[in-house]
Design an enzyme around this catalytic site. Structure first.
Site, PDB file in Angstrom:
ATOM      1  N   ASN A 429      -2.714  -3.794  -5.278  1.00 13.84           N
ATOM      2  CA  ASN A 429      -4.120  -4.214  -5.223  1.00 13.84           C
ATOM      3  C   ASN A 429      -5.036  -3.030  -5.554  1.00 13.84           C
ATOM      4  O   ASN A 429      -4.902  -1.961  -4.969  1.00 13.84           O
ATOM      5  CB  ASN A 429      -4.463  -4.730  -3.828  1.00 13.84           C
ATOM      6  CG  ASN A 429      -3.384  -5.611  -3.248  1.00 13.84           C
ATOM      7  OD1 ASN A 429      -3.064  -6.650  -3.789  1.00 13.84           O
ATOM      8  ND2 ASN A 429      -2.796  -5.171  -2.139  1.00 13.84           N
ATOM      9  N   GLU A 462       3.107   2.303  -7.482  1.00  8.97           N
ATOM     10  CA  GLU A 462       1.864   1.553  -7.276  1.00  8.97           C
ATOM     11  C   GLU A 462       0.668   2.274  -7.890  1.00  8.97           C
ATOM     12  O   GLU A 462      -0.269   1.626  -8.372  1.00  8.97           O
ATOM     13  CB  GLU A 462       1.629   1.307  -5.781  1.00  8.97           C
ATOM     14  CG  GLU A 462       2.773   0.598  -5.068  1.00  8.97           C
ATOM     15  CD  GLU A 462       3.255  -0.662  -5.774  1.00  8.97           C
ATOM     16  OE1 GLU A 462       2.424  -1.375  -6.365  1.00  8.97           O
ATOM     17  OE2 GLU A 462       4.469  -0.935  -5.739  1.00  8.97           O
ATOM     18  N   HIS A 465       0.439   1.539 -11.520  1.00  5.02           N
ATOM     19  CA  HIS A 465      -0.147   0.212 -11.733  1.00  5.02           C
ATOM     20  C   HIS A 465      -1.671   0.243 -11.790  1.00  5.02           C
ATOM     21  O   HIS A 465      -2.284  -0.670 -12.359  1.00  5.02           O
ATOM     22  CB  HIS A 465       0.242  -0.725 -10.590  1.00  5.02           C
ATOM     23  CG  HIS A 465       1.524  -1.451 -10.808  1.00  5.02           C
ATOM     24  ND1 HIS A 465       1.823  -2.125 -11.968  1.00  5.02           N
ATOM     25  CD2 HIS A 465       2.596  -1.643  -9.986  1.00  5.02           C
ATOM     26  CE1 HIS A 465       3.015  -2.691 -11.858  1.00  5.02           C
ATOM     27  NE2 HIS A 465       3.505  -2.415 -10.665  1.00  5.02           N
ATOM     28  N   GLU A 484       5.403  -4.131 -14.793  1.00 10.44           N
ATOM     29  CA  GLU A 484       6.471  -3.605 -13.933  1.00 10.44           C
ATOM     30  C   GLU A 484       7.400  -2.633 -14.646  1.00 10.44           C
ATOM     31  O   GLU A 484       7.869  -1.675 -14.046  1.00 10.44           O
ATOM     32  CB  GLU A 484       7.267  -4.766 -13.331  1.00 10.44           C
ATOM     33  CG  GLU A 484       6.439  -5.703 -12.464  1.00 10.44           C
ATOM     34  CD  GLU A 484       5.746  -4.982 -11.306  1.00 10.44           C
ATOM     35  OE1 GLU A 484       6.073  -3.822 -11.011  1.00 10.44           O
ATOM     36  OE2 GLU A 484       4.858  -5.595 -10.696  1.00 10.44           O
TER      37      GLU A 484
END
Length: 1028
Positions: A429, A462, A465, A484
């Protein structure tokens, strides 16, 4: 949540009081007792919120349906008559008379209906409405979709229409952590690309209590119809007036829902504080399709928008969102004592699956990057002392990625939060990354080197990302690998930059390339870029192919593009597509541009992303010429010329652009590169060269088969001086030899002869590769004649290296990883010296509380439990239930499953059914370790069978976890009876997104059966000659 009631009256015959029409917003009010009072009247209509399946039933003028209310006196009389075993009786003649009249009446009605036909335009009658939209590429089921009220749902496509685009969400949410009730309101500003009477968006398990549409001038527009289709989790809103092309509008919806207990959408979680009290928090997980379960939205990755959030909370909690808080207001005067509202800064444009919010009572640590980005780690108060490593690692790697990509991190803050109940390792997130506790918390005294490295990798993944996935997002889930695969590759670069002594790129082949090659060799694999439509299919591709194969082909790409070109290409790609969406071809075109079109990257890489599998490169020597051929490598029980090798059909006919690298016996330092352009190649070789080693460092995503003479030469080199090859190349030879044997292409004697050198091996990566294959052989052979001899052989290889690694704490990072790996394997294969030492250490720890080196805990716990009894097992179980170190809990979960007593294993399996004892996210760990234990293999399968429905309710719709359970429990089964058991049990069962995992598991069992039957005798013969 509105469900269809079992006692709903037939649609054609409601009483007037049962028909409820919801007017546009402002025409009705809800009283405190739940009644709806129409303005301007004194009438109150009672609504029962369980009429329709899991979602609101919004009636229009055609809508009819029975509403459960208070029972009539007649109904109560009948109910008491039948429920109290009463008998209702009437005379025979009277019964005949009634039956005749009813039959005549029904016949007359049928004739009238047949001749008159439908007299209404209402689509309740079952015909397609005039505005029914059936896209030519419809990917829903063949039947016509029905809304929750029985009407035809006018939009027949699992994907939303593209002519409506949201631009901004303004969300207000008020969760009650005691009652689990959630009240919410969302205002969605959207732009319309063409004239239309309707819009379609997503909603799941939300009760819509109010709705309103305004044009850009604030004028209210009349909603004539609102329908919900639960099959596609969609809401359809139809207007009286058209939405005009190129105009902006605002949709406002009020809704209620419940905090879930599954790990998706907006859900409840809990932890135990220092005083032993259970504390609750509410948190979110929206990837891939769960934002719609928290608020109505356009829940597809290409519908990016800005988000504003307001959260109501009590003063004992804090609220977190993707962006920082800008204002907190006390709203106790009109909302209830002690209630606060946090308003958050508006986000940048992002996809719905990246939205996150948490209401909790956490504490935090903070620091700033050199550019002034605020980095904070939030944890429950008992764990805050374990947050420092995550904070420092995040700060460093965030700065590294800013430099590497040449693109600044675009948000003012980056929060990390430890979530007690969490399905995956972590979730990226934007600005508020959520983690499973074991993936973020590190205790320098108690945490092992393995767990330490895992935390660093997940943090780096993360953070990668935040650029790949968040800043630039795939257009649709078929390109999930763009997110991914890149994060799985870049995580190693990030950690390697921070800890170069960890040699992360050496470990890359062990953690990414080899597992991906193993899965992609199955006929039930899938291409990296794969067509997916509904949520179950999307969920299923969060697997080793998308993550690890994606990472492995990018590693291969980086080798032939060179690092500088790769970095320039990534910078170009991110700047070109930031705050928007891209697909795989966009990335390849950018890379081609950055090679000045000297390489057609798309042409090359499409052969790796658009078809499943990978090539087997076969190298044969004819005097001074080497012939190199390629064909699809497939683990199958079928013959070499079977049609299965070309199924499913590939437009590339299972040929690849292969960057073949090799070095020779004459010069091991010079690497040669040859392109195989979907073809075979030949090249000259100096007659003095005795061998060549292809796929240098296992950087290519392919396997290599040498002719027998060359295999013998390579084995001899390893046995005489294995350091001629670096650790990655030694690991590659081991991995290829054992896998080619599994495929039936190499006799078992070759990998066994090759493995003899391991008694001299002192590096981690080759040993870890070998142990993975040894353990697989051990499990498959566990019921065969060769089993005990094989364990004896393993003990012979391990004895010298177990002495070398010792029981101290000295050595490099890789030495420590190797110590854990070697000694743990020695325990499982009953190496006496190691077992004796470990049992002594366990007794000192259990009786005198003597501390154990964190890297030896797995070894000591395993020995104490495997060779101990009830007392030892119970001691570890008690520690599992009391420790506040997440990595320690994970370690104990693994160790508890190696017990030799089936009664203990059965008890352990039953404990997994209680979510207060074993967290649902950890059930897979328990089942996997028990299934890998020869004493527990059939127990684990029997348990999965017996409690499959229970586990399904435990995990809810997060069925990727169900797929992982099937894989874990069945991976080691290797008899025809096992195959019959598994296939019969699941035959005809709808396992949702676990379908591919089930197919792969059945294929694996067949391969196991075939391998044992083909190799058992050869292995036994070889071992008898070697192990005296």
């Amino acid at each position: 949540m509105i469900e269809r009631s079992d006692n709903t009256m037939p649609q054609g015959s409601p009483s007037p009081a049962d028909v409820i029409r919801l007017e546009p917003m402002g025409r009705f009010k809800q009283t405190q007792n739940g009644n709806v009072r129409l303005q301007g009247t004194n009438h109150t209509a009672q609504i029962n919120h369980s009429i329709c399946q899991s979602s609101p039933l919004i009636h229009n003028t055609c809508d009819t349906g029975g509403v459960a209310g208070t029972e009539s006196p007649a109904g109560a009389t009948k109910k008491s008559l039948y429920e109290n075993n009463g008998v209702a009786a009437c005379s025979h003649n009277r019964a005949l008379c009634i039956a005749t009249v009813v039959f005549a009446l029904l016949f007359t009605i049928a004739v009238i209906i047949a001749f008159t036909g439908p007299q209404s335009d209402c689509t309740c009658a079952g015909e397609k409405p005039p505005n029914f939209v059936d896209e030519h590429w419809n990917v829903t089921k063949a039947f016509i979709p029905r809304a929750t009220n029985g009407q035809i749902f006018p939009w027949n496509n699992i994907r939303l229409p593209t002519f409506v685009r949201p631009t901004r969400y303004n969300i207000t949410i008020h969760p009650n952590l005691t009652t689990l009730e959630v009240k919410g309101q969302v205002s969605i500003e959207f732009h319309v690309e063409k004239d239309t009477h309707f819009i379609v968006l997503h909603s799941k398990n939300l009760s819509i209590t109010d709705k309103m549409v305004q044009d850009r001038k604030g004028h209210h527009m009349r909603i004539t119809k609102m329908l919900e289709y639960t099959g596609a989790q969609q809401l359809y809103i139809e207007m009286k007036e058209k939405f005009r092309k190129k105009h902006n509008y605002t949709l406002m919806i009020r809704f209620t829902s419940k905090l879930g207990r599954e790990f998706e959408g907006f859900y409840i979680s809990s932890y135990i504080n220092r005083d032993g009290e259970k504390r609750y928090l509410a948190t979110t997980h929206f990837e891939p399709t769960y934002a719609r379960a928290a608020f109505p939205c356009f829940d597809e990755p290409n519908f990016k928008a800005k988000f504003k959030m307001s959260i109501f909370r009590d003063r004992f909690h804090i609220a977190l969102f993707n962006m920082p808080v800008i204002n907190t207001e006390d709203v106790g005067f009109y909302m209830g004592t002690g209630l606060l509202r946090d308003d958050f800064q508006e986000s940048v444009e992002m996809s719905t699956y990246l939205v996150a919010f948490i209401i909790c009572d956490y504490t935090h640590l903070s620091r700033q990057t050199q550019r002034g980005v605020s980095v904070s780690v939030y944890t429950p108060s008992p764990y805050i002392s374990q947050a420092s490593f995550a904070l420092n690692t995040t700060t460093h790697i965030l700065e590294y990625f800013e430099d590497f990509f040449g693109v600044s991190y675009p948000l003012p803050k980056q929060d990390l939060a430890a979530i007690p109940d969490f399905a995956t390792g972590a979730m990226e997130n934007w600005g508020l990354i959520t983690y499973r506790e074991t993936a973020i918390l590190y205790d320098p005294i108690e945490t092992s080197t393995t767990a330490h490295q895992y935390v660093a990798i997940v943090i780096a993944h993360e953070l990668a990302h935040q650029w790949f996935g968040n800043l630039v997002t795939m257009k649709w889930w078929n390109d999930l690998w763009l997110n991914e695969g890149f994060a799985s590759y870049l995580e190693y670069l990030g950690v390697d930059n921070l800890f170069p002594e960890w040699k992360m790129m050496e470990q890359f082949i062990l953690d990414k390339t080899q597992p991906a090659l193993a899965l992609d060799a199955l006929s039930s694999s899938h291409p990296i870029s794969v067509a997916v439509h509904d949520p179950a299919e999307i969920e299923a591709i969060f697997d080793t192919i998308s993550y690890s194969k994606g990472a492995a082909i990018l590693y291969m790409l980086s080798k032939f593009l060179q690092q500088e070109t790769l970095q320039n290409g990534l910078n170009d790609y991110l700047n070109t597509y930031k705050y928007s969406n891209a697909d795989t071809k966009d990335l390849w075109n950018v890379f081609s541009r950055n090679t000045n079109q000297s390489l057609e990257v798309k042409v090359i890489m499409d052969t790796w992303t658009q078809q499943m599998g990978f090539p087997l490169i076969t190298i044969t020597r004819e005097e001074n010429e080497v012939i190199v051929t390629q064909e699809r490598f497939l683990l199958t029980v079928e013959s070499m010329n079977s049609s299965i090798r070309s199924f499913p059909k590939s437009k590339y006919d299972y040929k690849w652009y292969v960057p073949l690298s090799y070095f020779t016996s004459n010069d091991t330092q010079t690497v040669y590169n040859v392109w195989m352009n979907m073809t075979d190649v030949r090249f000259e070789l100096d007659p003095n060269i005795t061998w060549i080693k292809a796929n240098v460092n296992q950087s290519g995503f392919y396997r290599v088969m040498y002719d027998e003479a060359m295999w013998r030469s390579l084995v001899n080199v390893l046995r005489n001086n294995h350091t001629v090859f670096n650790p990655a190349d030694r690991a590659n030879l081991i991995d290829d030899a054992f896998t080619l044997c599994r495929a039936g292409l190499l006799n078992a004697s070759i990998p066994l002869e090759l493995s003899l050198y391991l008694s001299k091996e002192r590096d981690y990566v080759p040993w870890a590769t070998a142990i993975e294959h040894f353990q697989s052989w051990s499990r498959r052979l566990s019921e065969s004649l060769a089993y005990k001899l094989f364990l004896k052989y393993m003990r012979k290889l391990l004895t010298p290296v177990a002495k070398y690694v010792g029981w101290g704490n000295q050595g490099s990072h890789l030495d420590k990883l190797m110590r854990t790996e070697i000694l743990s394997t020695a325990i499982l294969c009953e190496l006496n010296e190691t077992v004796t030492q470990a049992k002594q250490e366990f007794q000192k720890w259990m009786t005198s509380n003597e501390s154990i080196n964190p890297d030896l805990k797995e070894v000591v716990y395993s020995a104490g439990i495997k060779y101990g009894g009830m007392t030892e097992w119970q001691h570890c179980w008690n520690l599992y239930n009391s420790t506040t170190i997440p990595s320690e809990r994970k370690l104990l979960l693994k160790a508890l499953g190696v017990a030799s007593d089936p009664w203990l294993l059965q008890r352990y399996l039953l404990e997994t059914l209680d979510r207060n004892m074993v967290k649902p996210q950890d059930v897979k760990i328990v089942l996997a370790v028990v299934a890998a234990n020869p004493e527990g293999r059939l127990l684990a399968w029997r348990h999965l069978k017996a409690y499959w429905p229970t586990m399904h309710s435990l995990f809810g719709n997060a069925t990727f976890m169900m797929g992982s359970l099937i894989s874990a429990v069945t991976a080691h089964l290797s008899t025809p009876y096992d195959y019959y058991e598994v296939s019969t049990y699941f035959n005809g069962m709808n396992v949702g997104s676990a379908a591919r995992a089930l197919e792969q598991s059945l294929e694996t069992i067949k391969l196991n059966i075939n391998w044992v039957s083909q190799n058992e005798a050869d292995i036994y013969t070889w071992l008898r000659n070697y192990v005296k």
